[in-house]
Motif scaffolding. Structure first.
Motif, PDB file in Angstrom:
ATOM      1  N   GLY A 163       0.825  -1.206   0.000  1.00 44.28           N
ATOM      2  CA  GLY A 163       0.000   0.000   0.000  1.00 44.28           C
ATOM      3  C   GLY A 163       0.854   1.248   0.000  1.00 44.28           C
ATOM      4  N   GLU A 164       0.253   2.361   0.377  1.00 37.89           N
ATOM      5  CA  GLU A 164       0.942   3.651   0.304  1.00 37.89           C
ATOM      6  C   GLU A 164       1.632   4.010   1.621  1.00 37.89           C
ATOM      7  N   GLY A 165       0.843   4.055   2.680  1.00 41.73           N
ATOM      8  CA  GLY A 165       1.385   4.412   3.983  1.00 41.73           C
ATOM      9  C   GLY A 165       0.294   4.279   5.024  1.00 41.73           C
ATOM     10  N   PRO A 166       0.673   4.225   6.299  1.00 42.77           N
ATOM     11  CA  PRO A 166      -0.322   4.048   7.358  1.00 42.77           C
ATOM     12  C   PRO A 166      -1.310   5.210   7.412  1.00 42.77           C
ATOM     13  N   GLY A 167      -2.544   4.903   7.734  1.00 37.04           N
ATOM     14  CA  GLY A 167      -3.550   5.911   8.038  1.00 37.04           C
ATOM     15  C   GLY A 167      -3.698   6.047   9.551  1.00 37.04           C
ATOM     16  N   GLU A 217      -3.963   2.636  11.455  1.00 38.73           N
ATOM     17  CA  GLU A 217      -2.704   1.893  11.378  1.00 38.73           C
ATOM     18  C   GLU A 217      -1.650   2.528  12.282  1.00 38.73           C
ATOM     19  N   PRO A 228      -0.494  -2.680   9.549  1.00 38.22           N
ATOM     20  CA  PRO A 228      -0.962  -2.171   8.261  1.00 38.22           C
ATOM     21  C   PRO A 228      -2.399  -2.584   7.964  1.00 38.22           C
ATOM     22  N   PHE A 229      -3.106  -1.731   7.257  1.00 40.28           N
ATOM     23  CA  PHE A 229      -4.437  -2.063   6.725  1.00 40.28           C
ATOM     24  C   PHE A 229      -5.369  -2.679   7.780  1.00 40.28           C
ATOM     25  N   ASN A 282       3.707  -1.302   3.349  1.00 40.37           N
ATOM     26  CA  ASN A 282       3.487  -0.019   2.691  1.00 40.37           C
ATOM     27  C   ASN A 282       4.794   0.572   2.183  1.00 40.37           C
ATOM     28  N   HIS A 303      -6.325   1.206  -5.176  1.00 37.79           N
ATOM     29  CA  HIS A 303      -6.188   1.104  -3.722  1.00 37.79           C
ATOM     30  C   HIS A 303      -7.577   0.861  -3.112  1.00 37.79           C
TER      31      HIS A 303
END
Ligand code: URA
Length: 192
Positions: A45-49, A52, A58-59, A86, A160
């Protein structure tokens, strides 16, 4: 660049309490990645939200629930048997797209994860993952669903899961892309 690290644990130790880029300033947890070191499939993926960053995994937020559903209900795999990580390991402020210098600092660690795991196939989730691993500009609308490669590993770029939450009609295309991954892995594609 970490050259001689041979396990994910050693790589995680090498990264340590990272301050290599400015994303470290706003993070709660560095999100290294999780799953099986023997995974034949890695999702990037891109990066933690927010979720996360709070959990250090992650995710695990809404997009993560959708990814887990794709893995378990769609592909018939268990989440713990694949590997999920990520491009950047720390949450960008307000979930903005990671900047060039942040990606440059963190990408060697993603590449090392992939070199350690050596999966048979990679699924790049979204533009940031696809173009960072390819090292060239990438157009999701034109190139998703086509096989590309990262260091001779076949890689399937697709939308995504966070994009799917905003654009549910794109789910059909992601399912088509996931079916291509399943065929490569010799997994049975069941009828809907
Ligand atoms: N979106 C990502 O790109 N990665 C996560 O881990 C969660 C949401």
């Amino acid at each position: 660049r970490p050259a001689s690290l041979s396990t994910l644990e050693a790589l995680r130790d090498f990264i340590g309490d990272c301050n290599r880029c400015k994303l470290s300033e706003g993070r709660t947890h560095l999100v290294f990645g999780e799953g099986s070191p023997r995974a034949t499939l890695v999702f990037v993926g891109e990066g933690p939200g927010r979720d996360e960053d709070a959990e250090g995994r992650p995710f695990v937020g809404e997009a993560g629930k959708l990814l887990t559903k794709i893995i378990e209900k769609g592909m018939g795999l268990r989440r713990k048997d694949v590997y999920i990580c990520n491009v950047v390991k720390c949450r960008p402020p307000k979930n903005r797209v990671p900047e060039r210098d942040e990606i440059e600092s963190c990408l060697p660690f993603l590449k090392k994860q992939l070199e350690i795991i050596r999966p048979g196939v990679i699924c790049a989730l979204g533009l940031t993952a696809a173009q960072s691993l390819l090292g060239r500009p990438f157009t999701m609308g034109r190139e998703r669903g086509t096989w590309v490669s990262f260091q001779d590993i076949p890689m399937m770029p697709t939308y995504h899961p966070a994009y799917l939450l905003r654009n549910p009609s794109a789910k059909r295309q992601v399912w088509e892309d996931v079916q291509k991954v399943m065929k490569l892995m010799n997994l049975e594609v069941r009828k809907e």
